[in-house]
Design an enzyme around this catalytic site. Structure first.
Site, PDB file in Angstrom:
ATOM      1  N   THR A 131       0.953  -1.204  -0.076  1.00  0.00           N
ATOM      2  CA  THR A 131       0.206  -0.053   0.016  1.00  0.00           C
ATOM      3  C   THR A 131       0.738   1.289   0.030  1.00  0.00           C
ATOM      4  O   THR A 131       1.285   1.590  -0.996  1.00  0.00           O
ATOM      5  CB  THR A 131      -1.114   0.035   1.184  1.00  0.00           C
ATOM      6  OG1 THR A 131      -0.161  -0.206   2.179  1.00  0.00           O
ATOM      7  CG2 THR A 131      -2.143  -1.133   1.089  1.00  0.00           C
ATOM      8  N   LYS A 153       4.111  -7.022   3.956  1.00  0.00           N
ATOM      9  CA  LYS A 153       3.844  -5.594   3.743  1.00  0.00           C
ATOM     10  C   LYS A 153       3.512  -4.856   5.020  1.00  0.00           C
ATOM     11  O   LYS A 153       3.084  -5.456   5.906  1.00  0.00           O
ATOM     12  CB  LYS A 153       2.770  -5.465   2.734  1.00  0.00           C
ATOM     13  CG  LYS A 153       1.285  -5.780   2.918  1.00  0.00           C
ATOM     14  CD  LYS A 153       0.659  -4.806   4.214  1.00  0.00           C
ATOM     15  CE  LYS A 153       0.569  -3.552   3.228  1.00  0.00           C
ATOM     16  NZ  LYS A 153      -0.136  -2.429   4.352  1.00  0.00           N
ATOM     17  N   THR A 178      -0.464  -2.960  10.965  1.00  0.00           N
ATOM     18  CA  THR A 178      -1.032  -3.032   9.601  1.00  0.00           C
ATOM     19  C   THR A 178      -0.084  -3.927   8.857  1.00  0.00           C
ATOM     20  O   THR A 178       0.714  -3.036   8.116  1.00  0.00           O
ATOM     21  CB  THR A 178      -1.462  -1.667   9.147  1.00  0.00           C
ATOM     22  OG1 THR A 178      -2.577  -0.985   9.717  1.00  0.00           O
ATOM     23  CG2 THR A 178      -2.104  -1.798   7.538  1.00  0.00           C
ATOM     24  N   GLU A 211       6.000   4.799   7.399  1.00  0.00           N
ATOM     25  CA  GLU A 211       5.619   6.049   6.520  1.00  0.00           C
ATOM     26  C   GLU A 211       6.320   7.114   6.773  1.00  0.00           C
ATOM     27  O   GLU A 211       6.281   7.565   7.919  1.00  0.00           O
ATOM     28  CB  GLU A 211       4.100   6.214   6.560  1.00  0.00           C
ATOM     29  CG  GLU A 211       3.304   5.063   6.090  1.00  0.00           C
ATOM     30  CD  GLU A 211       1.698   5.153   6.347  1.00  0.00           C
ATOM     31  OE1 GLU A 211       1.114   4.422   5.604  1.00  0.00           O
ATOM     32  OE2 GLU A 211       1.377   5.824   7.294  1.00  0.00           O
ATOM     33  N   ASN A 238      -0.647  10.589   5.808  1.00  0.00           N
ATOM     34  CA  ASN A 238      -2.010   9.900   6.281  1.00  0.00           C
ATOM     35  C   ASN A 238      -2.891  11.194   6.115  1.00  0.00           C
ATOM     36  O   ASN A 238      -4.097  10.951   6.689  1.00  0.00           O
ATOM     37  CB  ASN A 238      -1.601   9.547   7.716  1.00  0.00           C
ATOM     38  CG  ASN A 238      -1.055   8.360   7.885  1.00  0.00           C
ATOM     39  OD1 ASN A 238      -1.837   7.216   7.639  1.00  0.00           O
ATOM     40  ND2 ASN A 238       0.194   8.017   7.962  1.00  0.00           N
ATOM     41  N   SER A 290      -7.556   9.688  -0.540  1.00  0.00           N
ATOM     42  CA  SER A 290      -7.578  10.325  -1.614  1.00  0.00           C
ATOM     43  C   SER A 290      -6.378   9.760  -2.910  1.00  0.00           C
ATOM     44  O   SER A 290      -6.359  10.250  -3.856  1.00  0.00           O
ATOM     45  CB  SER A 290      -7.450  11.939  -1.993  1.00  0.00           C
ATOM     46  OG  SER A 290      -6.502  12.332  -1.013  1.00  0.00           O
TER      47      SER A 290
END
Length: 407
Positions: A153, A179, A190, A276, A402, A407
């Site tokens: 992702t 992942k 996650t 991230e 985040n 979107s």
């Protein structure tokens, strides 16, 4: 143990595929399949979040109640979480589609999803993706790599590893892919992790080995303090290595468990380092603890501290933040006995001794903290126990990613 470039297709009898089915925008790869040519014993560990995604519930049932599993279907882009009975029904439909295409029982198909929470899966696209992947299944390195790419992702890199050991005179291979980048926090994150092996082992010991391994690997990483709805680790063993079946905790079990720990540690660190927006992997080792539990609590408290993570991003040896994080962890220790060190490929430096700053070079500390992987070592001088946790620095980009994830 031999470590080599590979993934889920490295063990005998496993095939994989990955493609762009159309779940994501811009023709990005978003579906993967793993298939064993023979039935496998299966083990799994899953999110501790009370809010569990439909695939988690499906896999928990299959692992607990079915005698074997033979395939995994994973999609990225939509998490199939908070989707009610309809979402669970889509798991059943996905498994049925794969079962029909592969000529295996639907109850032997495990499913996984990752992505945006709350959206329903486009089952027409998913079902077609399943059909399209079956002819692409291959035991090749490239096929395994495509599968690893197709489950990502916000990850920036695919994460794979393979190892080989000898058990009972036979070559045994473990290959894995995972992942995970954000919404990462114990217990589990996650994250999706799929580990395949050709070892012959009892289902009970396979589950015990995985459950034990997860404690010191995936459950010791954190990126942002959020525990996901979809966390899943699946371990499948097809027995094609033809070693004498491991039915007890003998030397063969020890060898297998050490190899599994290596694979899971590598993948866990890969997730933490690819947090991230991260620029550095942050490792925390607590030594000299009175108990393993104390070491785990302290190391997790440090690695999850937002202030400490921000200091790592700034290459700032702000040791007060580390001592503070230890202090509110709930673990009892004497702060006036703590020694603290920072180390990386650029060197090692002691920052505090017995709870007080030593005369160290700020420039040298900054140099050490400017590497891609940084370690903090806290010695609490209370015993012989230790624990290691992994995380990453906290950057501006984490907020950017985040703030507009949907979107």
């Amino acid at each position: 143990m031999k470590v080599f470039e590979g993934g889920v297709t490295a063990p005998q009898g496993f095939q994989a595929a990955g493609l762009a089915a159309g779940i994501k925008k811009e023709n990005t790869k978003d579906m993967a399949m793993i298939y064993s040519i023979v039935p496998c014993k299966a083990a799994g560990t899953f999110t501790t979040n009370v809010v569990k995604a439909a695939p988690v519930k499906w896999d928990q049932k299959i692992v607990a109640e079915e005698p074997f599993a033979q395939a995994v279907v994973c999609n990225s882009g939509i998490a199939n979480a908070c989707t009610g009975e309809e979402g669970y029904g889509y798991c059943r439909q996905t498994a049925a589609a794969a079962g029909e295409a592969l000529h295996i029982p639907a109850e032997s198909v495990l499913v996984a999803s990752t992505g945006v929470i709350g959206k329903q899966l486009p089952m027409d696209i998913l079902a077609q993706g399943v059909k399209d992947m079956v002819p692409l299944l291959s035991p090749s390195r490239k096929a395994g790599s495509l599968a690893a790419q197709s489950i990502l992702t916000t990850d920036t890199v695919k994460k794979e590893i393979a190892v080989e050991v000898e058990i009972g005179g036979q070559k045994v291979t473990i290959g894995g892919m995972c992942k995970g980048s954000g919404m990462i926090h114990p217990n589990m994150c996650t994250m999706l992790s799929f580990i395949m092996t050709d070892v012959e082992i009892s289902k009970e010991l396979l589950q015990e080995a995985l459950s034990d391994s997860v404690k010191d690997t995936y459950n010791m990483i954190s990126v942002d303090g959020d525990t996901s709805t979809n966390d899943t680790v699946l371990l499948m063993a097809n027995g094609l290595a033809c070693n004498l079946e491991i039915k007890e905790k003998n030397q063969d079990y020890v060898i297998f468990k050490e190899a599994l720990d290596y694979v899971n540690t590598y993948l866990a660190k890969a997730i933490a380092g690819d947090g991230e927006g991260a620029t550095a992997l942050f490792e925390v080792r607590v030594t000299g603890a009175q108990s393993k539990e104390q070491a785990v609590i302290l190391s997790k408290s440090i690695v999850t501290s937002s202030l400490t993570k921000a200091a790592i991003y700034g290459h700032d040896a702000n040791w007060g933040r580390i001592l503070c994080a230890m202090g509110y962890s709930g673990a009892q220790f004497d702060p006036e006995k703590v020694d603290l060190f920072f180390e990386s490929s650029a060197g090692r430096i002691q920052i505090i001794e017995n709870g007080v700053a030593v005369d160290y070079s700020e420039d040298e500390a900054t140099k050490i903290l400017s590497e891609k992987a940084v370690t903090a070592i806290a010695d609490v001088k209370m015993g012989d126990a230790s624990a290691t946790a992994w995380g990453c620095d906290l950057t501006y980009d984490y907020i950017k990613i985040n703030a507009d994830y949907r979107s």
